[in-house]
Design an enzyme around this catalytic site. Structure first.
Site, PDB file in Angstrom:
ATOM      1  N   ASP A 579       0.796  -1.227   0.000  1.00  0.00           N
ATOM      2  CA  ASP A 579       0.000   0.000   0.000  1.00  0.00           C
ATOM      3  C   ASP A 579       0.830   1.279   0.000  1.00  0.00           C
ATOM      4  OD1 ASP A 579      -1.786  -2.039   0.239  1.00  0.00           O
ATOM      5  OD2 ASP A 579      -3.022  -1.114   1.752  1.00  0.00           O
ATOM      6  N   GLU A 813      -4.625  -6.949  13.052  1.00  0.00           N
ATOM      7  CA  GLU A 813      -4.088  -6.749  11.702  1.00  0.00           C
ATOM      8  C   GLU A 813      -2.609  -6.380  11.746  1.00  0.00           C
ATOM      9  OE1 GLU A 813      -5.095  -4.034   7.730  1.00  0.00           O
ATOM     10  OE2 GLU A 813      -5.914  -3.478   9.689  1.00  0.00           O
TER      11      GLU A 813
END
Length: 843
Positions: A579, A813
């Site tokens: 990302d 996460e």
């Protein structure tokens, strides 16, 4: 003299024309001359017209040919791959895999089951704590619900599952068991147990809402007793034939007496599964009275009637929903039993003591299998740590989903998005609450764990993903296949573009699987499967080599970087999976990305291995592996002496900041009439072609994927960077970006916080632990350094993930690199569940 000369002589000797005859002759000559000129002009015009016609024909042909090519290219990317499918079209049917036909294949809801079929009967549970102020209905997994913990404690992927959910002041245990029989997948039973959190905090009333829905086809018929209680329903669908679902009366607990409850039910024609929560909420009314014998009366909310809101989606008459509501006080136990009409010789109903015995038997089998595979007791882990590992594995397995539908895709040849071919996907998901869908690059990590538990299941998942490939070799990187899945996804992420890749992590699990097929008997056992894989793997591999090729031979570049460079501090590269990890500040075709190069080195080695096992040509893959593993060429293309690390290369400047834009407000004008100034990118120093100074995960990829030779001096440099607390080392794992990087923990926009710019990610840390284990077990000058780092990093990761699980109730996460605290989405039992393999030292 020839014939021509004689003729000329004769003409010269002709008799002269005289008098009137001469005048007529001259007149005739005058009349003939203009005609001769007109004829010449006509011939030239004909030629011009003919040429113009030919040009028009050629032009129109070229135009229409170009239109045809454009059309062909616009259709090609939605053309399925031409090789035979890896999984037969009926692989998930009850006749082929009856034990896996039913399952908890709805990861986006707290508890529900469906079949692996395109238009399944869908079942599920909602619940709410009765209050006078508002309705807190629980159904889909939402972080906004604020539950202190929920997740599977045990789940074997086939026969049973046990889940615990902690809501405010009480807990729910959801259990299911399946039993095969008949022609349609057999029976299953649920047990829901509710308990108060403690004796002091008594929850007034709880309502359980069990629902059954036909997703496009089928018939449901309610059967009532005592006028209001839905005792059972009967129904039929194409996949299930006839069936019966019984709703047993509640008990106070196992071995205890009946429990007083109020009952309500509702049958509606639904607008679709993605709106099921809204249907229930809009049908609730609070004029019902809970009236226990000798107790206090209390008003409660219950399903009553449903009126679609104005302008809503037209109802589908083939989508029926039946809701059975049970309202009661804690503690309680409720059972629901599904029975297939084709199961003719069942010994008894799977309820009560029979259900308890089946649950006990499956739990014992699960524990025995887990201990046999992972052997954590031999590794010195305690019973609570072993239970944590069981939960991590079970949440990965219990988070498996079966989806069916279309992706929404677009290519550069299509003006508008189009539908990708319809199809199924059987896959794990990263997070039940935040990412309850398939992600291509996550799935390779998921299957490292799943394959350790159930190789056949993992092979199904790999086949399911590769069967989504188009004729070009492209696989959409995010799978959002139906309205229910799309309801959980921001609109900007739904569209998939065919020039965009994702890391080919399926090669990680394929490497592991083929490594376990070295014996001739295992190769023979898996030969048919591998032969079905190979054509699609070739296309996938070739697609990367063509569409993601870099500017120089044997270099690679991620496509799909952010184009709006004015707003981002550093344009993101979502396709890389990392990302916002810093890349070249100014995206260009000159970039070369070291991580993608290493992924292709891994892919080349696996392609060579699979081809050789099958006796197919493998030399070209071996050659590519040798070239991409050539450390001298790797350093020539990606090592920066100035940075003393491996790095990306591109058009880059470090002198980039975000500043508040200046807005001119004319004198006398009120400021609130003008928009608030935005943060925009300001470039203080022009970019130039250079290595990108961003020490972090990307810099480690030659080590992470074991491209570096064991004697490479670059290993020593990387080990020092990994061990340096001012760079990558933390007590909780390796941070994603060095503290020394200019973009460490920097926001990418005003509201786009750091994601891969410092936090600790378990997927990459798993690769680091795996690589350290490899280098510590192979001869080389840095073997002992690798062994020491391995022990320290593995211990730090396991300790922190387990500690956060105990403190928060979840696996996360990512983890904060300063405090170790879990952050991001939760529960995240996708690749973060790889902690189980680290505990077991299975790589």
């Amino acid at each position: 003299m020839g014939w021509t000369g004689c003729r000329m002589a004769r003409e010269r000797r002709r008799k002269p024309v005289e008098g009137a005859d001469r005048r007529r002759h001259e007149k005739d000559l005058r009349g003939m001359q203009p005609q001769s000129k007109v004829k010449g002009k006509v011939d030239l015009a004909h030629i011009c017209l003919a040429l113009a016609g030919i040009c028009c024909v050629l032009g129109f042909s070229a135009y229409f040919y170009n239109l045809y090519v454009q059309w062909w290219l616009s259709r090609r990317f939605i053309t399925p791959h031409l090789s035979p499918r890896i999984l037969d079209s009926n692989y998930s049917s009850p006749t082929v895999t009856p034990d896996k036909f039913w399952g908890s294949y709805r990861p986006q809801v707290y508890f529900g089951m469906k079949t692996r079929s395109p238009m399944s009967l869908v079942t599920g549970l909602m619940w709410m704590q009765q209050t006078e102020l508002d309705v807190r209905l629980r159904h889909t997994c939402e972080q906004s619900d604020g539950l202190s913990s929920y997740g599977w404690l045990m789940h074997d992927g086939v026969n049973f599952g046990v889940q615990e959910i902690f809501d405010f002041g009480f807990s729910l245990k959801t259990e299911f068991v399946k039993r095969t029989g008949g022609q349609h997948g057999g029976d299953w039973s649920w047990r829901i147990t509710g308990r108060a959190e403690n004796a002091e905090h008594q929850v007034s009333l709880i309502s359980l809402l069990f629902y059954v829905a036909t997703d496009g086809q089928g018939v449901l018929q309610p059967h009532l007793e005592e006028r209001t209680r839905l005792a059972f329903l009967t129904g039929s669908t194409e996949e299930l034939g006839h069936f019966k679902i019984t709703f047993h009366k509640p008990w106070a607990g196992e071995g205890k007496g009946p429990k007083y409850a109020s009952f309500n039910h509702l049958k509606v024609v639904g607008p679709g599964l993605h709106q099921l929560t809204d249907v229930v909420k809009s049908s609730l009314s609070n004029h019902f009275i809970y009236n226990p014998p000798g107790g206090k009366k209390k008003r409660y909310f219950a399903v009553n009637t449903y009126q679609p809101p104005p302008g809503s989606t037209p109802l589908n008459e083939n989508s029926q929903v039946l809701i059975h509501q049970v309202t009661l006080q804690l503690p309680f136990q409720v059972e629901v039993v599904f029975e297939s009409g084709s199961f003719m010789d069942r010994p008894n109903q799977l309820s009560g003591e029979v259900l308890s015995a089946a649950l006990t038997q499956h739990q014992t089998s699960f524990e025995d299998k887990f201990n046999s595979i992972f052997q954590l007791r031999k590794k010195g882990f305690s019973t609570p740590q072993e239970e944590f590992a069981m939960a991590a594995l079970s949440n990965m397995i219990g988070g498996m989903g079966y989806f069916y539908g279309h992706s929404i895709v677009q290519s550069k040849y299509n003006d508008q998005p189009v539908l990708y071919p319809e199809g199924p996907l059987f896959t794990a998901v990263p997070s039940r609450s935040f990412f309850p869908r398939g992600f291509l690059w996550d799935e390779g990590f998921h299957q490292l764990l799943v394959s350790q538990w159930d190789t056949a299941m993992s092979q199904e998942v790999i086949g399911s993903w590769l069967d989504l490939m188009n004729v070009e070799g492209w696989i959409p990187r995010e799978q959002i296949l139906d309205n229910e899945a799309r309801s959980k996804v921001p609109s900007e992420f739904i569209l998939q573009r065919n020039e965009n890749a994702n890391p080919p992590t399926l090669f990680l699990v394929l490497e592991k699987l083929v490594r376990g097929m070295e014996t001739a008997s295992l190769v023979q056992k898996n030969e048919l499967y591998l032969r079905k894989l190979l054509p699609r793997l070739r296309s996938w591999y070739d697609w990367y080599n063509t569409t993601q090729a870099g500017p120089l031979p044997y270099t690679f570049r991620w496509r799909g970087r952010d184009e709006d460079t004015d707003m981002y501090l550093n344009p993101k590269t979502l396709t890389s999976g990392l990302d916002d990890y810093p890349r070249a500040s100014h995206p260009s075709s000159d970039e070369r990305h070291v991580d993608l190069r290493c992924w292709m080195a891994l892919a080349s080695g696996v392609m060579a291995h699979v081809s050789a096992l099958l006796g197919e040509p493998a030399e070209e893959y071996r050659r590519m592996q040798r070239v991409l593993s050539d450390n001298a060429l790797l350093e020539e293309q990606h090592w920066s002496d100035q940075l003393n690390s491996f790095a990306d290369y591109g058009n880059h400047t470090q002198s980039v900041i975000l500043e508040r834009e200046k807005i001119y407000i004319p004198p006398g004008q009120p400021p609130h009439h003008y928009p608030s100034p935005r943060l925009v990118r300001v470039i203080r120093k022009p970019p130039k072609l250079q290595y990108v100074g961003a020490l972090g995960y990307v810099s480690l990829f030659p080590f992470l994927l074991q491209v570096l030779q064991p004697n490479s001096p670059r290993l020593e440099t990387l080990f020092k960077d990994m061990r340096n607390e001012k760079k990558l080392w933390t007590p909780y794992g390796l941070r994603s970006l060095s503290k020394s990087s200019p973009l460490y923990l920097k926001y990418n926009t005003e509201h786009d916080g750091p994601y891969w710019r410092g936090p600790i990610w378990i997927s990459i840390n798993y690769l680091a632990v795996k690589a350290l284990h490899y280098y510590s077990n192979i001869e080389g000058p840095f073997r002992q350094e690798a062994a020491d780092l391995y022990q320290q990093l593995r211990s730090n990761l396991i300790t922190n993930i387990y500690r956060q699980y105990l403190e928060t109730g979840y696996i996360w996460e990512q983890y904060n690199d300063s405090t170790g605290k879990g952050q991001g989405s939760y529960p995240f039992t996708g690749w973060s569940a790889l902690v189980v393999l680290m505990m077991a030292e299975e790589y």
